[in-house]
Motif scaffolding. Structure first.
Motif, PDB file in Angstrom:
ATOM      1  N   GLY A 150       7.761   6.364   2.268  1.00 16.92           N
ATOM      2  CA  GLY A 150       8.486   5.892   1.096  1.00 16.92           C
ATOM      3  C   GLY A 150       8.725   4.406   1.077  1.00 16.92           C
ATOM      4  O   GLY A 150       9.642   3.930   0.398  1.00 16.92           O
ATOM      5  N   ALA A 151       7.929   3.641   1.821  1.00 18.42           N
ATOM      6  CA  ALA A 151       8.086   2.178   1.830  1.00 18.42           C
ATOM      7  C   ALA A 151       7.849   1.624   0.426  1.00 18.42           C
ATOM      8  O   ALA A 151       7.027   2.150  -0.336  1.00 18.42           O
ATOM      9  N   PRO A 152       8.568   0.558   0.052  1.00 20.90           N
ATOM     10  CA  PRO A 152       8.364  -0.014  -1.288  1.00 20.90           C
ATOM     11  C   PRO A 152       6.954  -0.558  -1.470  1.00 20.90           C
ATOM     12  O   PRO A 152       6.250  -0.843  -0.493  1.00 20.90           O
ATOM     13  N   ALA A 153       6.565  -0.692  -2.720  1.00 24.71           N
ATOM     14  CA  ALA A 153       5.202  -1.143  -3.028  1.00 24.71           C
ATOM     15  C   ALA A 153       4.927  -2.543  -2.511  1.00 24.71           C
ATOM     16  O   ALA A 153       3.764  -2.935  -2.346  1.00 24.71           O
ATOM     17  N   SER A 154       5.958  -3.314  -2.229  1.00 22.14           N
ATOM     18  CA  SER A 154       5.776  -4.673  -1.728  1.00 22.14           C
ATOM     19  C   SER A 154       5.429  -4.711  -0.249  1.00 22.14           C
ATOM     20  O   SER A 154       5.143  -5.784   0.295  1.00 22.14           O
ATOM     21  N   VAL A 155       5.446  -3.551   0.423  1.00 23.95           N
ATOM     22  CA  VAL A 155       5.138  -3.476   1.854  1.00 23.95           C
ATOM     23  C   VAL A 155       3.754  -2.868   2.041  1.00 23.95           C
ATOM     24  O   VAL A 155       3.469  -1.766   1.579  1.00 23.95           O
ATOM     25  N   GLY A 156       2.876  -3.631   2.725  1.00 25.22           N
ATOM     26  CA  GLY A 156       1.580  -3.110   3.100  1.00 25.22           C
ATOM     27  C   GLY A 156       1.644  -2.468   4.480  1.00 25.22           C
ATOM     28  O   GLY A 156       2.434  -2.893   5.334  1.00 25.22           O
ATOM     29  N   ILE A 157       0.825  -1.433   4.707  1.00 20.74           N
ATOM     30  CA  ILE A 157       0.815  -0.711   5.985  1.00 20.74           C
ATOM     31  C   ILE A 157      -0.596  -0.723   6.534  1.00 20.74           C
ATOM     32  O   ILE A 157      -1.531  -0.245   5.892  1.00 20.74           O
ATOM     33  N   THR A 158      -0.767  -1.308   7.726  1.00 16.54           N
ATOM     34  CA  THR A 158      -2.073  -1.391   8.368  1.00 16.54           C
ATOM     35  C   THR A 158      -2.040  -0.615   9.671  1.00 16.54           C
ATOM     36  O   THR A 158      -1.197  -0.886  10.529  1.00 16.54           O
ATOM     37  N   PRO A 159      -2.943   0.383   9.838  1.00 14.91           N
ATOM     38  CA  PRO A 159      -2.972   1.142  11.090  1.00 14.91           C
ATOM     39  C   PRO A 159      -3.282   0.230  12.273  1.00 14.91           C
ATOM     40  O   PRO A 159      -3.907  -0.825  12.140  1.00 14.91           O
ATOM     41  N   LEU A 160      -2.864   0.657  13.447  1.00 14.63           N
ATOM     42  CA  LEU A 160      -3.067  -0.122  14.674  1.00 14.63           C
ATOM     43  C   LEU A 160      -4.217   0.408  15.521  1.00 14.63           C
ATOM     44  O   LEU A 160      -4.364   0.014  16.671  1.00 14.63           O
TER      45      LEU A 160
END
Length: 312
Positions: A250-260
């Protein structure tokens, strides 16, 4: 037939100990229990005599548990709760019900937000008499497991294998492995060049080892109280963070998530309870629902084949 002795503590004496600890004084405990202050004082003195230790430090500001008192109160809470469970489960067995009454759960913030709602919804459909009471506890120090040890919770959703050892006499079982991922302002060309935003949380030895081996991770320059604040700071462009998947749900749209990558760190999410409650119908029912949910969850940051330490 077992006989009681003068050294046995009665449930009413246990309730007095808990009330004094919770209210911080004999007068306040008396008001809570509907007793006189002298009756509360007499009960505490009797308990101290039976146990052979001073349980409360008396002073003008009230009464504070001694180390012996803290141990006694924790056990008192657990014994009283077990008496409640005895009555509820005996009644339930006679009616073929699973549970009726309060269910006390301690959970860290992201588990309370993303794990418990669907679990409790399904549980309530099966057992409408359940009254969930969820306590959100920061997963630092003794964390959620400490609530169970102290008798304040029946079940804790906890991170296992963290820096704080589990208190003796508790039952802990894993539910699933939660991957960590890199959170950064969406669209940033070089997220690992950003300052690190961090917060105190329990993480396992493997995560700490992985973290120490990453020369691209700077020392934290911004620290926040919880993972929600971290996401807000990252989304506003103040830095990047390495966060577990539940915190990123549920992170906001302004946060990108990159796998490690495949060698990404993980933390083990599990449950903690007491040996007495582990076999109770309600705890078994909650654990079944938690395991079922863990098998179907799609956690953020769980994919990606890039090498660990190269999240871009």
């Amino acid at each position: 037939m077992t006989r009681t002795t003068d050294s046995d503590l009665a449930p009413r004496e246990l309730r007095v100990l808990v009330a004094v600890a919770d209210t911080g004084g004999f007068s306040a405990a008396a008001g809570t229990l509907g007793l006189t202050q002298s009756a509360v004082s007499h009960s505490v003195r009797g308990s101290e005599r039976k146990i052979g230790a001073v349980l409360f430090e008396r002073g003008r500001s009230g009464a504070r548990p001694t180390p012996a008192g803290e141990a006694a109160v924790a056990h008192a809470r657990r014994v009283l709760r077990l008496l409640d469970v005895l009555v509820v489960e005996a009644r339930g067995a006679s009616r073929s019900d699973v549970w009726e009454g309060p269910l006390r759960i301690a959970a860290f913030r992201s588990a309370a937000l993303h794990l418990l709602p669907p679990v409790l919804e399904r549980l309530h459909a099966r057992c409408p008499g359940i009254e969930p009471r969820v306590r959100i506890v920061r997963e630092v120090g003794r964390g959620t497991a400490g609530e169970v040890s102290d008798g304040r919770a029946d079940l804790a959703i906890a991170t296992l294998g963290g820096s704080a050892p589990l208190a003796p006499g508790l039952v802990a079982r894993g539910l699933f492995e939660e991957p960590y991922a890199l959170a950064h302002p969406v669209g940033h060309a070089s997220p690992r060049s950003l300052p690190l935003v961090d917060w105190a949380e329990s993480c396992g030895a493997r995560t700490r080892t992985w973290w120490a081996a990453q020369d691209w991770i700077p020392a934290a320059t911004v620290e926040a109280e919880d993972d929600g604040a971290v996401l807000s700071l990252v989304g506003a462009g103040h830095g990047m963070a390495i966060m577990p998947a539940l915190s990123l749900a549920g992170a906001p749209a302004s946060v990108g998530i990159t796998p490690l990558g495949p060698r990404r760190p993980t933390r083990q999410v599990g449950y903690v309870t007491t040996p007495e409650l582990a076999g109770s119908a309600v705890v078994r029912a909650v654990v079944r629902e938690l395991r079922a949910l863990g098998r179907v969850m799609d956690l953020p940051g769980g994919e990606g084949e890039g090498p660990a330490g190269d999240p871009e």
